[in-house]
Design an enzyme around this catalytic site. Sequence first.
Site, short mmCIF file in Angstrom:
data_model
loop_
_atom_site.label_atom_id
_atom_site.label_comp_id
_atom_site.label_asym_id
_atom_site.label_seq_id
_atom_site.Cartn_x
_atom_site.Cartn_y
_atom_site.Cartn_z
N SER A 310 1.17 -1.27 0.02
CA SER A 310 -0.10 -0.28 0.05
C SER A 310 1.21 1.51 -0.10
O SER A 310 1.49 1.52 -0.71
CB SER A 310 -0.81 0.14 0.96
OG SER A 310 -1.95 0.67 1.01
N ASP A 321 10.65 5.65 -9.85
CA ASP A 321 9.94 6.22 -11.29
C ASP A 321 10.56 7.88 -10.80
O ASP A 321 11.12 8.37 -12.44
CB ASP A 321 8.77 7.12 -11.08
CG ASP A 321 8.11 5.58 -11.86
OD1 ASP A 321 8.26 4.27 -11.81
OD2 ASP A 321 6.88 5.91 -12.00
N LYS A 335 -1.13 -4.25 -3.57
CA LYS A 335 -2.43 -3.34 -2.99
C LYS A 335 -1.62 -2.15 -3.56
O LYS A 335 -1.31 -0.92 -2.76
CB LYS A 335 -2.03 -3.72 -1.69
CG LYS A 335 -3.89 -3.20 -1.10
CD LYS A 335 -4.05 -2.42 0.11
CE LYS A 335 -5.28 -2.21 0.20
NZ LYS A 335 -5.37 -0.78 1.03
#
Length: 407
Positions: A310, A321, A335
């Site tokens: 999560s 990224d 998740k």
Amino acid sequence: MISRKKMVLISVIAAMTTGVAGVFAGKLINIPFGNTVLVSRDEYSELVDIYDKYGKLDVMEDYIDQNYLGEYSSDQIVDGAIKGMFSALDDPYSVYMDADEFKQFTEANSGSFVGVGIVVSQNEDDMIEIVSPMEGTPGYKAGLKPGDKIIKVDGVEYSGSQLDVAVSNIKGEKGTKVKLTIIRENSDGKQETLEKEIVRDKIEVDSVKSGTIEDSIGYIRLSSFDETSYEDFKSHLDELKGKGIDSLVLDLRGNGGGSVSVCADIADEILGEGTVVYTEDKQGKREYIKSGPDKLGLPLAVIVDKSSASASEILTAAIQDMKAGTIVGTQTYGKGVIQVVNDLPDGSGFKLTISEYFSPKGRQINKKGITPDVVVELPETVESIGIDAIDEDVQLQKAVEILKTAR
């Protein structure tokens, strides 16, 4: 004609719909006429449609009332029907909770509760799976591991769809014992059944720990994203910078997630200006969470494992990224969906999945997880991880090696 009983059912359903979603607010205009209420033809047709959709519930309750041998209450019937509605979604994160269950859910997310200290979830096989044991808690000390499946609590079997009831029974009074029967898959793929008798204790979540490695490498272990995690993280980071660290290890292993806003605040201290994460709902509407211009300004290595879930994955994906650090460890949990949590007037409540997270570059997190830049498996023989166990923690060793190279 619709019978009086049918009309009562329709009225109740309409009232429920009005209360939760406001769908019928201002639409059902009726005119009293003696013992009769007049409605327009369109409104009558709408009520008939509602009864056609939900009338089966009325028929089944009648049959239960006339034939069921045991005792029950109407509240049980209503709660059970709503639970079934959420269960039919086949989503482990969407669930209806009665008043007692919702109270326990709220307490469990307050940062302090009595139990064994494990994060659990309903998996795709409808089993109760341990996502992570919280460090230092009774469950952690008893040797519970991520991936263990709980099949019994005190000898009573539970499936994943009974997660909330099982969690309720795992909790209890401080100092009392609970017996968990678990299934564990070994490295050779074989399963073994184990029993763990654990003494319940008050669980205080200390979400941030820190230290230094070889004096110049900072180390922060972040075990959850709770209400105080950002302030604690900032305090520990400032203290480490004050000691003159030239690089940082951020350890997110076993971090099952928490507050996304807290995650965003921590990301804001690390990333520099850009997108932390964006969400997309059923209608395709996107919302972006951005970070400001401040950045860590130090070489960073992040350690993750299959229990990192999560909010942990949001932070990890953003760092990856934006090339703000190197990710080390194993594939994360996967998740990446958001639940709205609402309480109802009678004390009950629900969680419902309403949107999904995506990384800054649009990568899907849910059911996929994040693949580290450098994959390092932790041997099963390793009993402890972290700065105090660096001699056997090969993932932490690799993170340190990477940071030394980056100097």
